[in-house]
Design an enzyme around this catalytic site. Structure first.
Site, PDB file in Angstrom:
ATOM      1  N   TYR A  65       0.811  -1.214   0.000  1.00  0.00           N
ATOM      2  CA  TYR A  65       0.000   0.000   0.000  1.00  0.00           C
ATOM      3  C   TYR A  65       0.848   1.269   0.000  1.00  0.00           C
ATOM      4  CZ  TYR A  65      -4.829  -1.444   0.224  1.00  0.00           C
ATOM      5  OH  TYR A  65      -6.066  -1.907  -0.094  1.00  0.00           O
ATOM      6  N   LYS A  71       2.487 -14.452   5.244  1.00  0.00           N
ATOM      7  CA  LYS A  71       3.030 -15.429   4.295  1.00  0.00           C
ATOM      8  C   LYS A  71       4.534 -15.545   4.543  1.00  0.00           C
ATOM      9  CE  LYS A  71       2.145 -18.322   1.006  1.00  0.00           C
ATOM     10  NZ  LYS A  71       1.176 -19.424   1.149  1.00  0.00           N
ATOM     11  N   ASP A 100      -3.113 -17.945   3.709  1.00  0.00           N
ATOM     12  CA  ASP A 100      -4.047 -18.742   2.895  1.00  0.00           C
ATOM     13  C   ASP A 100      -4.849 -19.677   3.797  1.00  0.00           C
ATOM     14  OD1 ASP A 100      -1.269 -19.425   2.954  1.00  0.00           O
ATOM     15  OD2 ASP A 100      -1.638 -21.178   1.730  1.00  0.00           O
ATOM     16  N   ASP A 135      -6.643  -6.172   4.014  1.00  0.00           N
ATOM     17  CA  ASP A 135      -7.664  -5.658   3.106  1.00  0.00           C
ATOM     18  C   ASP A 135      -8.560  -6.810   2.640  1.00  0.00           C
ATOM     19  OD1 ASP A 135      -8.854  -3.769   1.301  1.00  0.00           O
ATOM     20  OD2 ASP A 135      -7.654  -4.628  -0.309  1.00  0.00           O
TER      21      ASP A 135
END
Lengths: 519, 519
Positions: free
Chosen positions: A157, A204, A239, A263
């Site tokens: 971002y 991640k 995930d 988000d």
């Protein structure tokens, strides 16, 4: 009546900052709260008006400073979308209630919503997702009641993008220890304050060991600190978190994560409990807090008095808690839940979801009236959520000092340079070119394309895209100096078109860079 | 019997590539398919054995080349996790059926699963998510039947990470036109081949205009081309896609997206239809295809004959279709669906989900036996999915040439240089330092911290993290040359510690870089 006033206030903001009409000041107690109100674009003025009217009806004295941001500001030629007068107002009030802002295509490069969050360093985006009465979902009755805390400043971002070559684009994902600590500490403090029992960290880190790995390590450090508060801490891969949101969302309590992940999963969480029409949001910094609905400006519904204002009303409940109006917050929240639970005043979006009569759906103002009529009532079947402090809140302190002397103590090494070049050469020929450019002080460790080694030859044909990164490291026995890096880049620039150069650092003896795939 | 053979095959792979035992060759038709089989770690050998046994029972003649990858390979000191013999086997067979691979902590920096996908340029990760009979979910009966097509090479998964300063980490997100076109074209071709009617593209192009914006633009270009096939094309923002997956997943048909987004939403999609125990996956390149279960190696269940092998069996169905064994693929798929639908042979994971008797749950081998017994049967309530070609498939061709002459024709300009430095200076002092370093040929456009402008002063106090990016652009009337960039960097290196330098290009008259937030 107050609704008309607000619309008037919004219209007049085109010439600058607009104060709440004078006749309202007279009726207020001597030291009311001051809040910057931004009506926003599309349906923004209507949902903000709804929330303001309910807050007034609940008896909270607020001096609103009406301010501009969004589409109209871009059209006036301010490419930030957030004019000086608005920034000044927020500096004064430190609290913002805002409607959605548009970034008209071709006028502004950056979202004004994001600019506001960044300029005021509101580093924690807080997104509750709680099962609501009268809002039928597939998960109803399971007790979903979680809060996604999203880092709000860093990550992709930051929007730092460059073309490394034609048709090859790059965006920098930046994660820092300080930024991570701030939002993670916020999440743990929120858990403590609300008496919640678990904080889940989603990253991640298995793929991005330096960036997401840093976020995860900071989480693990802070988890130790909060273990004494009996707050459970767990780390899950992002995930898996998305997968578990679909399968068993009631297992989550507070989830803290990086900006883009946040988000995605915060909107996912909203989807589990009824959608964006019900999704409240607060952006908290050390100084300023911004409260907004998550939904967009929905221009096709603008001015039609049909939009569901629940999201912004619930955001204003978060605002009331923030400005120490906890009792009023509880009252407004209970009135909203009572209205939803009754099922008699249903906005069009909800009527569409439940398959009920859209023709006779409640207008924005009728729903607002119903909430006001329910002030003082509590829902029958939905227990109140305790959000009062569970004890004295110690001032959060950084776990580690970020002072210059700490960094001065780090042992530094210089391992080499990564250079990105644009080239039509085949991998082998490009490798040979770099070998000849390396000189005595460097050797070529590899050349990679899109992260996968192509030189020295692996015998496999990775597809290439005319952008290659060469890693040149110190030859055996060489201690590199600053001038070696610049001199190498100078040699490269005479023969190849370079677009990026990154220093390979060694920090306290550890390589501060990752390997290439297949290395 | 065959199961024991496979286990033997796996054990012997520790000394290198292992061919299928000779007695099997004799029984096979003259030109069987050749497939590289990788048993993998944890429960891998059991689920691969199950799939192999079912394929054999379905009468498909395959010559398996058993090969190693994963934990054992890392432990032998191969930091890629994928040894040369395995790469050679895949070069020969071009088809892989594999179990999950572990990347032991501290031994390999990169996941062997990812390395395999990258080395063989399997750019399209295909993840079907279809409602299954006998697998109760909250979405059962809604007809969820989608495929997520995930770009498999680029994005943050390139894993290119550097520390820009202590406590400041960066990962490069790389998106290219060529990589985008390959996977998006794959998605449209898949829609055509399976007679699907819609392709949804999911990006965050509103925030990342150059990277995700490129992916979106390529999608829009290809959508025009496939409009003649009456395939609907839409673009949705990734957070909205996650939201819609939760709210109304049956609206999706094929969803194509970038690598990390795809990682998240494909696991989310699996969660909607029963979880990773049922999630099949194919990784397709122009030359090689790799079929694998999505789930991990689940070491705690290894060797216990309790794991649900459905995911790998369904992946092997994708493999059978890939090697032109469509009839056998349909037979195996129907047998799996029949077995699930019957509800009489239920593995422990599913028994846990349905609240049925875990004590008497079916073993891996009993479930495999049941599928084999059902070969030739079709499920009563689940219609077969037509996956046969709907017409002759023209060879996909790049929409644009990627030849050097195309790029040679682009008009180039040099706008300046972004330089990242590590500094303890305050923003104003650092800005002044850059002003003095800019010289006659450059001027300082801004200095930013984590994407937000801090110089020239905005009057706002963004928190800083000791890493700053300065943008130096050509002074009025200056035409910059290569030597100007290197010379500037040389001056910077004498006074500041720089960690990254990025060229600001102008391509065909357009700035090839984005603004900073608040600029």
């Amino acid at each position: 009546m107050s609704r008309r006033v607000i619309v008037r206030g919004h219209s007049s903001t085109h010439t600058g900052l607009c104060q709440w009409p004078a006749e309202y000041h007279a009726a207020m107690p001597s030291s009311p709260h001051r809040v910057t109100a931004i009506a926003g674009d599309g349906v923004g003025p209507e949902v903000v008006a709804s929330a303001v009217r309910i807050i007034e009806a609940a008896g909270v004295a607020i001096e609103w400073e009406w301010a501009d941001a969004g589409a109209e500001v871009f059209r006036r030629g301010d490419s930030s979308g957030v004019p000086r007068e608005t920034r000044d107002s927020i500096e004064r009030t430190r609290v913002v209630l805002k409607g959605p802002l548009e970034t008209p295509v071709g006028l502004g490069e950056k979202s004004a919503n994001v600019t506001l969050r960044k300029l005021f360093e509101t580093y924690a985006n807080v997104r509750p997702a709680r099962e609501l009465p009268g809002v039928p979902t597939r998960y109803a009755g399971e007790g979903v009641d979680m809060i996604v805390v999203r880092e709000n400043i860093e990550d992709l971002y930051a929007g730092i993008e460059h073309m490394l070559a034609p048709d090859v684009a790059q965006c920098l994902k930046v994660i820092t220890r300080k930024g991570s600590e701030k939002v993670i500490r916020y999440a743990f403090e929120l858990a403590r304050r609300e008496g919640r029992r678990k904080v889940t960290c989603a990253t991640k880190a298995n793929i991005m060991k330096l960036t997401d790995g840093l976020f995860k390590r900071v989480f693990e450090e802070l988890a130790e600190e909060y273990a004494v508060e009996a707050i459970e801490a767990e780390h899950l891969i992002i995930d898996n978190v998305a997968h578990q949101f679909a399968k068993a969302p009631a297992q989550f309590d507070i989830v803290v994560t990086t900006n883009l992940n946040g988000d995605i999963i915060s909107d996912l969480a909203s989807g589990l409990v009824g959608g964006l029409g019900f999704a409240s949001s607060g952006n908290y910094g050390d100084d300023v807090a911004i409260f907004e609905a998550v939904h967009g400006s929905a221009p096709k519904y603008a001015g039609k008095d049909v939009i569901n204002p629940t999201a912004l009303i619930l955001s204003s409940v978060m605002m009331l808690r923030h400005i120490d109006e906890a009792a009023a917050a509880d009252t407004v929240e209970a009135a909203v839940l009572t209205t939803l639970e009754s099922g008699t005043v249903v906005t069009a979006d909800l009527a569409r979801q439940t398959g009920s009569d859209i023709e006779h759906a409640a207008s924005t103002s009728a729903f607002t009236d119903a909430v006001i009529a329910n002030l003082g009532r509590s829902p029958a079947a939905t227990p109140a959520r305790a959000v009062r402090p569970t004890g004295p809140a110690p001032a959060p302190h950084p776990r580690r000092s970020y002072a210059p002397e700490v960094y001065a103590g780090i042992e530094r090494g210089l391992a080499g340079l990564d250079v990105v070049v644009e080239s039509d050469l085949a991998a082998d020929a490009l490798g040979a070119e770099f070998e000849s450019l390396a000189g005595e002080r460097f050797r070529v460790e590899f050349v990679e394309a899109r992260g996968t080694v192509v030189y020295p030859a692996t015998g496999l044909a990775s597809d290439t895209v005319r952008a290659f990164r060469a890693r040149l490291v110190a030859s055996d026995g060489t201690v590199l100096g600053e001038e070696d890096l610049v001199s190498l880049l100078g040699r490269v620039s005479e023969r190849l078109r370079w677009s990026e150069a990154i220093r390979l650092q060694v920090l306290d003896g550890e390589p501060a860079y990752t390997k290439a795939q297949g290395q």
